[in-house]
Design an enzyme around this catalytic site. Structure first.
Site, PDB file in Angstrom:
ATOM      1  N   GLU A 109       0.793  -1.227   0.000  1.00 53.94           N
ATOM      2  CA  GLU A 109       0.000   0.000   0.000  1.00 53.94           C
ATOM      3  C   GLU A 109       0.826   1.276   0.000  1.00 53.94           C
ATOM      4  O   GLU A 109       0.471   2.249  -0.658  1.00 53.94           O
ATOM      5  CB  GLU A 109      -0.922   0.060   1.234  1.00 53.94           C
ATOM      6  CG  GLU A 109      -1.963  -1.017   1.298  1.00 53.94           C
ATOM      7  CD  GLU A 109      -1.508  -2.213   2.104  1.00 53.94           C
ATOM      8  OE1 GLU A 109      -2.367  -2.902   2.645  1.00 53.94           O
ATOM      9  OE2 GLU A 109      -0.284  -2.444   2.202  1.00 53.94           O
ATOM     10  N   ASP A 166      -2.098  -5.311   3.340  1.00 55.02           N
ATOM     11  CA  ASP A 166      -2.310  -5.635   4.752  1.00 55.02           C
ATOM     12  C   ASP A 166      -3.195  -6.877   4.940  1.00 55.02           C
ATOM     13  O   ASP A 166      -4.046  -7.177   4.102  1.00 55.02           O
ATOM     14  CB  ASP A 166      -2.948  -4.443   5.471  1.00 55.02           C
ATOM     15  CG  ASP A 166      -1.971  -3.296   5.655  1.00 55.02           C
ATOM     16  OD1 ASP A 166      -0.755  -3.533   5.553  1.00 55.02           O
ATOM     17  OD2 ASP A 166      -2.416  -2.154   5.888  1.00 55.02           O
ATOM     18  N   ASP A 177      -5.887  -7.712   6.429  1.00 59.08           N
ATOM     19  CA  ASP A 177      -7.263  -7.583   6.913  1.00 59.08           C
ATOM     20  C   ASP A 177      -8.202  -7.391   5.731  1.00 59.08           C
ATOM     21  O   ASP A 177      -7.798  -7.507   4.573  1.00 59.08           O
ATOM     22  CB  ASP A 177      -7.375  -6.420   7.903  1.00 59.08           C
ATOM     23  CG  ASP A 177      -7.040  -5.063   7.269  1.00 59.08           C
ATOM     24  OD1 ASP A 177      -6.637  -5.040   6.089  1.00 59.08           O
ATOM     25  OD2 ASP A 177      -7.180  -4.034   7.956  1.00 59.08           O
ATOM     26  N   GLU A 210      -9.663  -4.717   4.486  1.00 58.93           N
ATOM     27  CA  GLU A 210      -9.305  -3.612   3.584  1.00 58.93           C
ATOM     28  C   GLU A 210      -8.104  -3.987   2.727  1.00 58.93           C
ATOM     29  O   GLU A 210      -8.058  -3.655   1.537  1.00 58.93           O
ATOM     30  CB  GLU A 210      -9.002  -2.345   4.397  1.00 58.93           C
ATOM     31  CG  GLU A 210     -10.215  -1.680   4.988  1.00 58.93           C
ATOM     32  CD  GLU A 210     -11.193  -1.182   3.934  1.00 58.93           C
ATOM     33  OE1 GLU A 210     -10.770  -0.510   2.986  1.00 58.93           O
ATOM     34  OE2 GLU A 210     -12.394  -1.489   4.056  1.00 58.93           O
ATOM     35  N   TYR A 258       0.795  -5.836  13.101  1.00 58.54           N
ATOM     36  CA  TYR A 258      -0.294  -5.104  12.455  1.00 58.54           C
ATOM     37  C   TYR A 258      -1.217  -4.484  13.494  1.00 58.54           C
ATOM     38  O   TYR A 258      -1.586  -5.123  14.481  1.00 58.54           O
ATOM     39  CB  TYR A 258      -1.079  -6.039  11.537  1.00 58.54           C
ATOM     40  CG  TYR A 258      -2.036  -5.307  10.632  1.00 58.54           C
ATOM     41  CD1 TYR A 258      -1.582  -4.296   9.795  1.00 58.54           C
ATOM     42  CD2 TYR A 258      -3.385  -5.603  10.628  1.00 58.54           C
ATOM     43  CE1 TYR A 258      -2.449  -3.615   8.965  1.00 58.54           C
ATOM     44  CE2 TYR A 258      -4.267  -4.928   9.798  1.00 58.54           C
ATOM     45  CZ  TYR A 258      -3.787  -3.930   8.976  1.00 58.54           C
ATOM     46  OH  TYR A 258      -4.652  -3.253   8.156  1.00 58.54           O
ATOM     47  N   ARG A 302      -4.392  -3.025  13.240  1.00 57.97           N
ATOM     48  CA  ARG A 302      -5.861  -3.068  13.187  1.00 57.97           C
ATOM     49  C   ARG A 302      -6.294  -4.504  13.459  1.00 57.97           C
ATOM     50  O   ARG A 302      -6.277  -5.348  12.568  1.00 57.97           O
ATOM     51  CB  ARG A 302      -6.375  -2.596  11.826  1.00 57.97           C
ATOM     52  CG  ARG A 302      -6.113  -1.115  11.574  1.00 57.97           C
ATOM     53  CD  ARG A 302      -6.793  -0.600  10.317  1.00 57.97           C
ATOM     54  NE  ARG A 302      -6.428   0.791  10.075  1.00 57.97           N
ATOM     55  CZ  ARG A 302      -5.422   1.191   9.316  1.00 57.97           C
ATOM     56  NH1 ARG A 302      -4.672   0.285   8.703  1.00 57.97           N
ATOM     57  NH2 ARG A 302      -5.153   2.467   9.154  1.00 57.97           N
ATOM     58  N   HIS A 333      -6.264 -11.941  13.804  1.00 57.40           N
ATOM     59  CA  HIS A 333      -4.914 -11.419  13.873  1.00 57.40           C
ATOM     60  C   HIS A 333      -4.401 -11.483  15.291  1.00 57.40           C
ATOM     61  O   HIS A 333      -5.158 -11.558  16.249  1.00 57.40           O
ATOM     62  CB  HIS A 333      -4.869  -9.957  13.386  1.00 57.40           C
ATOM     63  CG  HIS A 333      -5.385  -9.772  12.001  1.00 57.40           C
ATOM     64  ND1 HIS A 333      -6.232  -8.747  11.656  1.00 57.40           N
ATOM     65  CD2 HIS A 333      -5.178 -10.500  10.890  1.00 57.40           C
ATOM     66  CE1 HIS A 333      -6.526  -8.855  10.376  1.00 57.40           C
ATOM     67  NE2 HIS A 333      -5.906  -9.909   9.902  1.00 57.40           N
TER      68      HIS A 333
END
Length: 882
Positions: A7, A80, A82, A84, A294, A296, A341
């Site tokens: 990203e 990432d 997750d 998103e 990570y 989130r 996670h």
């Protein structure tokens, strides 16, 4: 050499360091596609098909990846781990479909920490894009779009001044508003306590509080007045006291679990006053630099190897006694904990804060994460809690003292969690023995009042949202930012206070869309979306069920008149808008004229105020917050030339006026207050400056025409003849000189001149009839240009992916629609069906992926041919999407 896409540039730099020159690592700079902010991007009549658009800023990043893939056959999507991140990978795969020819390999890898070991291990275990996670993203994005672009226009039409509504944003706002209503409705209650300073035979003092009076145990409100407190004091002072019992009990405190997203935001707010957005920004940078895992996550479990690292670090730093016999295991108790996670922890447990070079905000946050992680694996603190009862021989009076001593600090040596509402800590008691006398040194009554519930801070609001199951780790910060950016809520001393605008929006939604701002409904919808993530529910079923009821609720508001809405809100917010008067009179009777009734009104400029029903005969107005003393209408600021300069409030907001309206002068000089000027702090000098506008700066050095400065509908400006140039600051209107005015006017002239020399995005080649065919940037999106023919590029064809053959089809069709002479050589037009068929691979991924790329190439070439009759024009505001 494989192409790895992540990203951000910071993440790309770190990963490139680990992978070396055998890989090309590029950044997508976040999402590369999104739903266009207009009607029809989610087609509710065709199975919720979505039309995606590559963002203008993302085209160059897509081009860089496309160019890299010309020489490399292997694309690795390493966004990432997750929902998103999965969505970004899917969007990249779709946007690059034209470049991913047969033989190109596309793989997806994830890692929870950006360390060399984690990245290289992830490269050994590639997979395909996780479609259930993508579908959960599609469902959320569609829901947010449907709410934002259907509910927000209702607000704009029915509630002037409202900016937007959102699926989670509006529920979060309701929490803040309802807490404020609780505070306003709260009636405090008086109560008293009695405490004594006692002394042991050894001369050591300790504090004790009265718990039994008249042989009866006291409840909180049993001493309600000063008189009752004085009687209690006399009861204590008139009796001899003896220690009746001393009870010591061992106790222990276990450490807190390691951080997940919500608890990190809460603790950063408590300890540093750091907002959710600032916290996540610092955490993002720590993650991308490889310092933490990570950030989130809903998980609080820790990888086994990390647990062992933590235990080794604890032993090395603090000794064997601080390491528990067995590792601590944590399980999440939060509602809907679905993110699979690990917790937020340092990637290297031995790396203390002072060993890293970090920016100040990152340093504070890393230190917090490092200490909390180590503490979570440390031994419990051992305490001793002592309770001492001191009473009279007749049993009429008993006082109690509580104390606590730490026998072994354990995890407290490293970390103790902050508290939102601090209580007094119990201190150490002196040596006290049962049966010994206690001398009274002082007996003191203390008056107290019950307190209303505290306003939410960002930390406590996130905690409450988490308890209710509203929102997810990736949304907390953005939702809190949105309600503040929309000016629905303001932050004062780290507490969230609803603005009048936020109260009105909540009142409207609660009355007309109650179901969609209910906590249980929002939490249940989150559960359904989690089921989609797990592959247990079809996302289109979730959308269909939601849209069926939501669209009906929207339709029911079509005939609502603004007057009906205002009257409903009047009743809903009556305790706030019209507080009770001390004399007991009707709070809605106008105190200026004595006959009119106060009502909620809106102005054309947006916003709301309280006004008298006898307007215009009675011009009483006041803000909806601020009480009856808040009216500024008619306040005289001073005089000039014998005429009063007064501050007034009208339909378009506050303004200043010189003199009074008469038959000879029905419209005396007036000037509206510019944006940013507050009516309650306006001075006579400011009012006179406004009334003096327009201000003449002087004659133009070339034309001799006057150059003036003034404030208009669109803000401050300078004017020369028919040229108007905006000024950045209102204050500059009163100070600008000729040199600065010439500079501003020259800049306006430069901006106004033709900017036709735009560089083509791509040269596709020569047209069969001669002349270049180019892809050009346009105000409304990219287009294909050949001579005087401009053909809009369909949304599913990116500038990087379109071929010369596809462009010739678009040019031929565009030329055929116009009245210009078509090229003699019309062969490309005949070949259109075949060429369109060749273009099909661009959208081939749509056959296996959800139906989100709505149009086929053939239909997309004629986007204006079939307008939807039901579509209504929308205001050009951008609705909130969360």
């Amino acid at each position: 050499m494989p192409v790895v896409v992540v990203e951000s540039p910071a993440k790309a730099k770190t990963i490139n360091k680990y992978l070396g020159s055998d890989y090309t690592v590029l950044a997508s700079f976040g999402h590369v596609r999104d739903l266009p902010p207009k009607d029809g991007s989610v087609d509710t009549e065709h199975d919720f098909a979505m039309i995606w658009e590559v963002a203008a800023d993302s085209r160059k990043h897509i081009k860089a990846i496309t160019d890299a893939l010309k020489t490399d056959d292997h694309l690795i999507l390493a966004t990432d781990p997750d929902r998103e991140g999965e969505a970004i990978s899917w969007h990249l795969q779709e946007a690059l479909a034209g470049s991913l020819k047969k033989g190109k390999k596309v793989e997806r890898v994830t890692f929870n920490a950006i360390t060399k070991a984690a990245v290289t291990e992830a490269m050994k275990h590639p997979r395909q894009v996780d479609m259930p996670l993508v579908e959960a993203y599609l469902a959320r994005r569609a829901l947010d779009y449907l709410v934002g672009f259907n509910l927000s226009p209702v607000l704009w039409r029915k509630l002037p001044g409202a900016k937007s509504a959102g699926r989670v944003q509006s529920v979060c706002l309701r929490l803040v508003v309802e807490r404020e209503l609780e505070i306003e409705a709260f009636k405090n209650r008086e109560f008293w306590t009695v405490a004594a300073t006692l002394v042991t035979p050894r001369g050591q003092e300790f504090e004790a509080r009265l718990t039994v009076l008249g042989g009866t145990k006291l409840d909180k409100f049993d001493i309600p007045t000063a008189e009752a407190a004085e009687i209690a004091v006399q009861a204590v002072t008139s009796r001899s006291l003896t220690v009746q019992s001393v009870e010591a009990k061992p106790a222990s405190r276990n450490p807190y679990p390691p951080f997940m997203t919500s608890t990190l935001q809460q603790e950063a707010s408590r300890k540093f006053g750091m907002g959710a957005k600032a916290c996540m920004s610092a955490a993002q940078r720590l993650y991308e630099a490889g310092h933490i895992t990570y950030m989130r996550t809903d998980g609080i479990d820790m990888a086994p190897e990390a647990v062992m690292q933590a235990r080794d670090a604890i032993k090395a730093r603090f000794g064997e006694a601080y390491v528990p016999a067995s590792p601590r295991m944590y399980k999440n108790k939060a509602k809907n904990a679905q993110e699979a996670h690990e917790c937020i922890r340092p990637t290297d447990m031995a790396a203390a804060t002072d060993t890293l070079r970090l920016e100040p905000d990152q340093k504070k946050l890393y230190d917090l994460i490092w200490k909390r992680t180590l503490a979570s694996q440390m031994a419990a603190a051992r305490l001793e809690r002592t309770t001492v009862d001191v009473g009279s021989a007749d049993g009429q009076v008993v006082l109690r003292a509580n104390g606590q001593v730490v026998l072994f600090d354990g995890f407290l040596k490293v970390y103790d969690e902050g508290r939102d509402d601090e209580d007094g800590d119990e201190g150490r008691l002196p040596q006290i023995m049962e049966g010994e006398p206690a001398e009274k040194r002082a007996v003191t009554p203390t008056q107290s009042f019950t307190q209303p519930p505290p306003r939410y801070s960002e930390a406590t609001l996130v905690k409450r949202m988490e308890e209710l199951g509203i929102g997810r780790p990736s949304t907390y910060a953005s939702v809190l930012t949105t309600i503040q950016d929309r000016e629905y809520v303001r932050k004062d001393k780290n507490r969230l206070i609803p603005e009048d605008k936020g109260r009105l929006v909540t009142a409207f939604l609660t009355n007309y869309f109650r179901r969609y701002v209910e906590y249980d409904f929002t939490a249940d919808l989150e559960t359904q979306l989690d089921d989609v993530s797990a592959g247990e529910r079809a996302y289109r079923d979730v959308l269909a069920r939601f849209w069926r009821d939501f669209s009906a609720a929207i339709a029911e508001t079509a005939d609502l008149r603004i007057t009906e809405v205002l009257e409903t809100i009047n009743e809903f917010l009556a305790p706030h808008l019209y507080p009770l008067r001390e004399d007991g009179s009707d709070p809605r009777i106008c105190q200026t004229c004595g006959t009119g009734r106060l009502n909620l009104k809106t102005s054309r400029s947006g916003g709301a105020f309280i006004g008298c029903s006898n307007y215009p005969e009675c011009r009483y107005t006041r803000p909806i917050s601020g009480g009856e003393e808040g009216s500024v209408d008619g306040r005289v600021l001073g005089e000039e030339d014998g005429q009063p300069i007064s501050l007034r409030t009208g339909r378009f907001g506050p303004y200043v006026q010189k003199g009074e309206a008469t038959t000879e002068v029905p419209k005396p000089p007036r000037a509206s207050l510019p944006k940013g000027w507050q009516a309650d702090t306006l001075t006579l000098e400011q009012a006179l400056a406004l009334l003096s506008l327009p201000r003449v700066i002087g004659p133009h050095p070339e034309t001799g025409a006057l150059v003036e400065a003034a404030i208009g509908r669109f803000g401050p400006y300078v004017k020369h003849e028919s040229t108007y140039a905006n000024l950045p600051d209102v204050e500059e209107v009163f100070t600008i000189g000729m040199n600065r005015a010439m500079e501003v006017l020259a800049q306006k002239a430069t901006r106004g001149r033709a900017t036709a020399a735009a560089e083509p995005l791509r040269d596709l080649g020569l047209h069969p009839d001669g002349g270049p065919v180019q892809v050009m940037p346009g105000r409304y999106g990219p287009y294909v240009k050949w001579g005087k023919v401009n053909a809009t590029l369909p949304k599913e064809l990116t500038p990087e992916a379109v071929t010369l053959e596809e462009a010739l089809v678009l040019v031929a069709e565009k030329a055929g629609k116009g009245k210009k002479a078509a090229p003699k050589k019309a062969a490309p037009k005949k070949a259109a069906p075949g060429k369109a068929a060749k273009a099909a691979p661009v959208a081939k991924a749509a056959k296996t992926a959800p139906k989100t790329v709505a149009a086929k190439p053939k239909a997309a070439a004629k986007p204006k041919a079939t307008p939807k009759p039901a579509a209504k024009p929308r205001a050009k505001k951008v609705a909130a999407t969360s």
